[in-house]
Design a protein around this motif. Structure first.
Motif, PDB file in Angstrom:
ATOM      1  N   GLU A 293      -6.240  -3.227   6.583  1.00 45.54           N
ATOM      2  CA  GLU A 293      -6.812  -2.406   5.518  1.00 45.54           C
ATOM      3  C   GLU A 293      -8.303  -2.713   5.392  1.00 45.54           C
TER       4      GLU A 293
ATOM      5  N   SER B 263      -5.211   9.477  -3.890  1.00 52.80           N
ATOM      6  CA  SER B 263      -4.392   9.698  -2.699  1.00 52.80           C
ATOM      7  C   SER B 263      -3.704   8.432  -2.215  1.00 52.80           C
ATOM      8  N   ARG B 264      -4.290   7.277  -2.492  1.00 53.77           N
ATOM      9  CA  ARG B 264      -3.727   6.042  -1.931  1.00 53.77           C
ATOM     10  C   ARG B 264      -4.136   4.863  -2.791  1.00 53.77           C
TER      11      ARG B 264
ATOM     12  N   CYS C 198       0.846  -1.189   0.000  1.00 52.03           N
ATOM     13  CA  CYS C 198       0.000   0.000   0.000  1.00 52.03           C
ATOM     14  C   CYS C 198       0.883   1.240   0.000  1.00 52.03           C
ATOM     15  N   HIS C 199       0.451   2.279  -0.728  1.00 50.08           N
ATOM     16  CA  HIS C 199       1.221   3.507  -0.860  1.00 50.08           C
ATOM     17  C   HIS C 199       0.280   4.699  -0.787  1.00 50.08           C
ATOM     18  N   GLY C 200       0.771   5.784  -0.214  1.00 49.55           N
ATOM     19  CA  GLY C 200      -0.029   6.992  -0.080  1.00 49.55           C
ATOM     20  C   GLY C 200      -0.680   7.069   1.291  1.00 49.55           C
ATOM     21  N   ASP C 201      -1.402   8.161   1.530  1.00 48.83           N
ATOM     22  CA  ASP C 201      -2.047   8.375   2.825  1.00 48.83           C
ATOM     23  C   ASP C 201      -3.401   9.021   2.592  1.00 48.83           C
TER      24      ASP C 201
ATOM     25  N   ASN D  36      -5.716   9.243   5.141  1.00 52.27           N
ATOM     26  CA  ASN D  36      -6.327   9.556   6.435  1.00 52.27           C
ATOM     27  C   ASN D  36      -6.823  10.992   6.514  1.00 52.27           C
ATOM     28  N   THR D  37      -6.156  11.912   5.829  1.00 52.73           N
ATOM     29  CA  THR D  37      -6.550  13.322   5.901  1.00 52.73           C
ATOM     30  C   THR D  37      -7.248  13.789   4.632  1.00 52.73           C
ATOM     31  N   THR D  38      -7.543  12.879   3.733  1.00 57.17           N
ATOM     32  CA  THR D  38      -8.167  13.248   2.467  1.00 57.17           C
ATOM     33  C   THR D  38      -9.641  12.862   2.484  1.00 57.17           C
TER      34      THR D  38
ATOM     35  N   THR E  52      -9.575   4.046  -1.167  1.00 63.38           N
ATOM     36  CA  THR E  52      -8.263   3.565  -1.614  1.00 63.38           C
ATOM     37  C   THR E  52      -8.449   2.746  -2.880  1.00 63.38           C
TER      38      THR E  52
ATOM     39  N   LYS F 122     -14.314   9.677   3.883  1.00 63.15           N
ATOM     40  CA  LYS F 122     -12.951   9.217   3.623  1.00 63.15           C
ATOM     41  C   LYS F 122     -12.816   8.834   2.160  1.00 63.15           C
TER      42      LYS F 122
END
Length: 537
Positions: free
Chosen positions: A351, A313-314, A268-271, A273-275, A285, A282
């Motif tokens: 996840e 974002s992820r 998994c890549h990216g974040d 949580n704040t997007t 992903t 939310k």
């Protein structure tokens, strides 16, 4: 004078007759008695012992055989027993490629263990076929084979990744092949000793000549063992290359699934949580599912670029069993079983989604099953030139299955990877997930597994998924214009997949794009655009 000469002649004649105890005229059969004349330098004092031995045999007599010795016969009986045991092991490994018996599975390529079983079987069969004709060349080649197989044993046991993938099955095959090579050397040496022993006893000398038939047997056996030696050299070289590739680190982590039988690689890549998306929730992903090749070969780079330019974002992706860094699973393995392994790996990694599914080609089947089983968590599906379930018969054809099986059997020789590594500078990543991975036994086995149940278990899983698919899930289809023009049935089925749910967003046809749509600039641009729309919805 004449009278004297005649008398002396008569006396000499009588003296000669009386002085030879072995003269035929003696009444005791040549043994003499107490009344015979005293012995002279011509008298036999002992009987001739050579007269009491049986006559020597001709070297071509069938009775002159090393099988007269119990040692040679015991060695032959043991060779027959070893051949029977090797054949049973060979059959078990052959069956395990198609249906895995309990406990008899490997996490890597089953063709590795099967290849060494074939090697041991051919070795012991050649030993039996030419058992009575020992050859110096065979003994030398057996020593070379034993040394190479000993190196294979060391590599298989000492390299952690190889030991993990082969388990006890692969290690047993390599050790057994080494044992049979040593037994061939022992058997040939024993027969040579027994042959010389019997020839000296029955013919009086060791025979150095050979018949034309024996020379033919020596020639054939030498050629057979030369071929086996070349095969072992290639297998050893490929095993060394495989040990080097074990040092290529995966981008993610491996998680045990299916009761600890094998591991699935998840990255998994990216974040996120704040997007948040347009509705304040939310942002989903993106969960990637590769097609006929690993996700790393194309889709990984596309998703990574989408993160960098802000389209998403992820993202996460998992290699299906047998692909890239994931272990192979026991056979049979349907789309539903592989999806269960993915779900378990996601749960172990913590996840939970929500998800937007991006899949290509045959990966569409896995994404559809996942969407049906995780309906609440799936917020959109993007299918890139997807395969319809009605076309699964194409990858389930018997000819394709036989071709994959044959490629798998010769895969331990490294005929597809060694030239690239030696002459084209291809590295470990190319062999793990790049184009050279197509010659790896693990990926070939994964393709074979998919084909074996494509038109039965997998088709049932996909049709069941269609029946329980949520009707409000957004779906976008992007198709290859090149493939649609070449295959009208493919075009019809692409149209059919646009009706997967009642919430079809778009159906885009990229005119000049091949089946791997992302390989063109226009294709990548279209995929990123539709992906961004699904994620931000």
């Amino acid at each position: 004078m004449s009278t004297l000469w005649g008398k002396n002649k008569t006396d000499d004649s009588q003296a000669g007759e009386s002085s030879d105890p072995w003269h035929p005229g003696n009444g005791d059969g040549g043994q003499g008695d107490s009344s015979s004349a005293p012995p002279t330098e011509r008298t036999r004092l002992l009987p001739n012992r050579t007269d009491e031995r049986p006559p020597l045999l001709n070297p071509d007599d069938p009775a002159v055989s090393p099988y007269n010795l119990w040692t040679v016969r015991i060695v032959r009986y043991a060779t027959v027993l070893f051949a029977a045991l090797t054949f049973v092991w060979w059959v078990l490994l052959l069956v395990s490629i198609f249906v895995t018996p309990p406990g008899l599975y490997t996490r890597g390529s089953p063709f590795f263990a099967f290849g060494y079983a074939c090697l041991a079987l051919f070795n012991i069969c050649f030993t039996l076929a030419f058992f009575a004709v020992p050859s110096r060349a065979v003994r030398i080649l057996s020593i070379v084979m034993a040394v190479l197989l000993f190196v294979d044993v060391i590599i298989t046991v000492s390299v952690e990744r190889t030991r993990h993938e082969e388990r006890w099955v692969g290690m047993t095959s390599v050790i057994w092949a080494l044992a049979m090579s040593l037994w061939t050397l022992l058997a040939d040496r024993t027969v040579k000793w027994g042959k010389a022993e019997e020839e000296e006893r029955l013919t009086g000398r060791v025979e150095t000549r050979r018949t034309v038939f024996e020379w033919t047997e020596v020639l054939v056996s030498t050629i057979a063992f030369v071929v086996l030696t070349i095969v072992i050299v290639l297998m050893t070289t490929k095993l060394i290359l495989r040990a080097l590739d074990a040092g290529v680190a995966p981008p993610g982590k491996r998680y045990w699934v299916d009761g600890g039988k094998y591991q699935i690689h998840l990255s998994c890549h990216g974040d996120a949580n704040t997007t948040t998306n347009a509705k304040g929730g939310k942002e989903p992903t993106v969960l990637l599912e590769g097609g006929e090749w690993p996700v790393e070969d194309g889709l990984w780079q596309l998703a990574d670029n989408a993160v960098q330019n802000g389209s998403i974002s992820r993202y996460c992706f998992a290699d299906r069993p047998g692909y890239a860094w994931s272990d192979t699973g026991p056979s049979p393995l349907s789309a539903g079983m592989a999806t269960d392994a993915l779900s378990e790996a996601l749960a172990r990694a913590g996840e939970t989604g929500p998800w937007v599914l991006l899949s290509a080609g045959t990966g569409a089947h896995y994404s559809r099953v996942f969407s049906a089983r995780h309906g609440e968590e799936v917020k959109g599906i993007l299918l890139v030139d997807p395969e319809h379930e009605d076309l699964l018969g194409r990858i389930a054809s018997p000819w394709r299955g036989f071709e994959l099986w044959l490629r798998g059997v010769i895969s331990p020789l490294g005929l597809e990877q060694l030239p690239g590594a030696l002459f084209h500078g291809r590295g470990g990543k190319d062999r793990v997930w790049g184009r050279s991975a197509g010659g790896e036994g693990k990926l070939i086995f994964a393709w074979l597994q998919e084909g074996l149940v494509a038109d039965s278990l997998t088709r049932r899983d996909v049709e069941s998924a269609r029946a329980i698919q949520r009707e409000d899930t957004p779906v976008t289809v992007i198709s290859s214009g090149v493939k649609m023009r070449r295959d009208r049935r493919w075009e019809d089925k692409q149209r059919g997949l646009t009706h997967l749910t009642r919430n079809t967003q778009h159906w885009d046809v990229v005119d000049e794009a091949p089946h791997r749509v992302w390989e063109t600039y226009e294709g990548r641009k279209k995929i990123e655009k539709r992906l961004r729309q699904l994620v931000r919805a």
